[in-house]
Write an enzyme that holds these catalytic residues in place. Structure first.
Site, PDB file in Angstrom:
ATOM      1  N   HIS A 192      -1.337  -2.007   1.749  1.00  0.00           N
ATOM      2  CA  HIS A 192      -0.325  -1.380   2.600  1.00  0.00           C
ATOM      3  C   HIS A 192       0.884  -1.005   1.748  1.00  0.00           C
ATOM      4  CE1 HIS A 192       1.515  -5.589   3.749  1.00  0.00           C
ATOM      5  NE2 HIS A 192       1.584  -5.353   2.469  1.00  0.00           N
TER       6      HIS A 192
ATOM      7  N   SER B 269      -2.272  -7.085   0.270  1.00  0.00           N
ATOM      8  CA  SER B 269      -0.978  -6.645  -0.236  1.00  0.00           C
ATOM      9  C   SER B 269      -0.960  -6.677  -1.765  1.00  0.00           C
ATOM     10  CB  SER B 269       0.113  -7.516   0.393  1.00  0.00           C
ATOM     11  OG  SER B 269       1.394  -7.037   0.125  1.00  0.00           O
TER      12      SER B 269
END
Length: 198
Positions: free
Chosen positions: A123, A98
């Protein structure tokens, strides 16, 4: 509760004990090993600024083993990395997921690396909202704007098109160290076996 080890050093002025993170900081190493929130981002940002003030010509090493965290907190660290004069060398050990993956990619060009078994995951930003429909709409617009910002940053550091990044980050996009190198997140996979070189 986590245990933080201490190290003891002998100097001409006697014995001195440091927590392990302070000792690493003496060697210009910042260890980002937790989920990224505002408090933790403030600590990492302060360390970056301190090391720049101490010597603006020497590289800073940012070691990452983090599941990621809040976008705004991660962007505070990222912006500081880009703002300070010293190059920030990034190294992933364990995972950079992330926002931690964005920080890994945001290191100085040619100075981003990972250990061979590291995992990197990108993501799109996540969000949730409750309340009136207008509040939910405002929050949704903000998440979409953050998605554009993150995709633009990945584009800048990887050379991938924004369209490709958007497609890849629709769901969790996991990579090995070699795959992250091919994607442009890192420049080098460290393969040195120190035991054989001694």
């Amino acid at each position: 509760m986590s245990v933080i080890p201490y190290v003891i050093e002998q100097t001409s002025r006697g014995e001195r004990s440091y927590d392990i993170f302070s000792r690493l900081l003496k060697d210009r190493i910042i260890f980002l090993g937790n989920a990224i929130n505002d408090d933790y981002a403030n600590v990492i940002t302060a360390q970056l600024l301190f090391l720049e003030a101490e010597n603006p010509e020497r590289d800073i090493y940012l070691y990452l083993n983090s599941p990621g965290g809040y976008v705004s907190s991660g962007l505070a660290i990222y912006d500081t990395m880009q703002y300070i004069k010293p190059d920030v060398r990034t190294l992933c050990l364990g995972q950079a997921s992330s926002m931690a993956a964005l920080l890994l990619a945001g290191g100085a060009a040619g100075k981003r690396s990972a250990l061979p078994n590291a995992r990197i995951m990108m993501h799109q930003p996540m969000g949730g909202a409750t309340g009136q429909a207008s509040d939910i709409e405002i929050q949704a617009r903000e998440v979409l704007k953050l998605k554009e910002i993150l995709n633009s940053i990945y584009h800048k550091h990887t050379g991938k098109t924004v369209e490709q990044i958007q497609k890849d980050t629709e769901r969790n996009f996991y990579m090995t160290a070699d795959e992250a190198k091919n994607y442009g997140i890192i420049d080098t996979v460290i393969q040195i076996d120190r035991k054989q070189t001694e």
